[in-house]
Design a protein around this motif. Structure first.
Motif, PDB file in Angstrom:
ATOM      1  N   UNK A  52      34.871  20.685  15.924  1.00 36.58           N
ATOM      2  CA  UNK A  52      34.367  21.381  17.096  1.00 36.58           C
ATOM      3  C   UNK A  52      35.529  21.811  17.984  1.00 36.58           C
ATOM      4  N   UNK A  53      35.339  22.917  18.645  1.00 34.58           N
ATOM      5  CA  UNK A  53      36.363  23.428  19.552  1.00 34.58           C
ATOM      6  C   UNK A  53      36.424  22.567  20.811  1.00 34.58           C
ATOM      7  N   UNK A  54      37.624  22.390  21.331  1.00 32.98           N
ATOM      8  CA  UNK A  54      37.811  21.634  22.565  1.00 32.98           C
ATOM      9  C   UNK A  54      38.435  22.530  23.625  1.00 32.98           C
ATOM     10  N   UNK A  55      38.411  22.049  24.852  1.00 32.10           N
ATOM     11  CA  UNK A  55      39.057  22.756  25.948  1.00 32.10           C
ATOM     12  C   UNK A  55      39.587  21.747  26.952  1.00 32.10           C
ATOM     13  N   UNK A  56      40.518  22.197  27.783  1.00 33.19           N
ATOM     14  CA  UNK A  56      41.122  21.354  28.813  1.00 33.19           C
ATOM     15  C   UNK A  56      40.165  21.274  29.997  1.00 33.19           C
ATOM     16  N   UNK A  57      39.838  20.041  30.425  1.00 29.10           N
ATOM     17  CA  UNK A  57      38.937  19.817  31.552  1.00 29.10           C
ATOM     18  C   UNK A  57      39.628  18.930  32.573  1.00 29.10           C
ATOM     19  N   UNK A  58      39.543  19.323  33.839  1.00 26.83           N
ATOM     20  CA  UNK A  58      40.063  18.497  34.922  1.00 26.83           C
ATOM     21  C   UNK A  58      38.994  18.332  35.984  1.00 26.83           C
ATOM     22  N   UNK A  59      38.760  17.098  36.370  1.00 25.85           N
ATOM     23  CA  UNK A  59      37.862  16.771  37.474  1.00 25.85           C
ATOM     24  C   UNK A  59      38.753  16.286  38.605  1.00 25.85           C
ATOM     25  N   UNK A  60      38.751  17.022  39.713  1.00 21.48           N
ATOM     26  CA  UNK A  60      39.666  16.702  40.809  1.00 21.48           C
ATOM     27  C   UNK A  60      38.910  16.480  42.105  1.00 21.48           C
ATOM     28  N   UNK A  61      39.470  15.628  42.938  1.00 18.97           N
ATOM     29  CA  UNK A  61      38.979  15.419  44.296  1.00 18.97           C
ATOM     30  C   UNK A  61      40.094  15.877  45.231  1.00 18.97           C
ATOM     31  N   UNK A  62      39.834  15.956  46.517  1.00 17.29           N
ATOM     32  CA  UNK A  62      40.915  16.338  47.437  1.00 17.29           C
ATOM     33  C   UNK A  62      42.104  15.367  47.396  1.00 17.29           C
ATOM     34  N   UNK A  63      41.858  14.129  46.977  1.00 16.33           N
ATOM     35  CA  UNK A  63      42.915  13.121  46.979  1.00 16.33           C
ATOM     36  C   UNK A  63      43.702  13.032  45.677  1.00 16.33           C
ATOM     37  N   UNK A  64      43.022  13.276  44.522  1.00 19.88           N
ATOM     38  CA  UNK A  64      43.709  13.057  43.245  1.00 19.88           C
ATOM     39  C   UNK A  64      42.937  13.663  42.080  1.00 19.88           C
ATOM     40  N   UNK A  65      43.565  13.670  40.914  1.00 16.06           N
ATOM     41  CA  UNK A  65      42.898  14.073  39.673  1.00 16.06           C
ATOM     42  C   UNK A  65      42.118  12.861  39.169  1.00 16.06           C
ATOM     43  N   UNK A  66      40.810  13.021  38.980  1.00 15.92           N
ATOM     44  CA  UNK A  66      39.962  11.923  38.522  1.00 15.92           C
ATOM     45  C   UNK A  66      39.930  11.829  37.003  1.00 15.92           C
ATOM     46  N   UNK A  67      40.021  12.978  36.322  1.00 10.10           N
ATOM     47  CA  UNK A  67      40.041  13.019  34.862  1.00 10.10           C
ATOM     48  C   UNK A  67      40.761  14.282  34.435  1.00 10.10           C
ATOM     49  N   UNK A  68      41.553  14.174  33.385  1.00 12.22           N
ATOM     50  CA  UNK A  68      42.213  15.334  32.807  1.00 12.22           C
ATOM     51  C   UNK A  68      42.355  15.085  31.316  1.00 12.22           C
TER      52      UNK A  68
END
Length: 53
Positions: free
Chosen positions: A1-17
């Protein structure tokens, strides 16, 4: 399966990358599923669970 880069960010920090297959997010406009090839997206989230595969 194809993948892609995902980032979950808050104003304080990156929560997931990382590389993912799909993401389901509770956006303020409603629940959204994002797959590889989706247009770049910036969305405001509401309280809820983010599912990452």
């Amino acid at each position: 399966m194809a993948t892609f880069k995902f980032e979950l960010v808050s104003p304080e920090r990156i929560l997931f990358s990382g590389d993912v297959v799909s993401v389901i997010i509770p956006a303020s406009e409603g629940e959204m599923t994002v797959l590889a090839g989706h247009a770049p997206l910036v969305a405001t989230l509401k309280a809820g669970i983010v599912f990452v595969q």
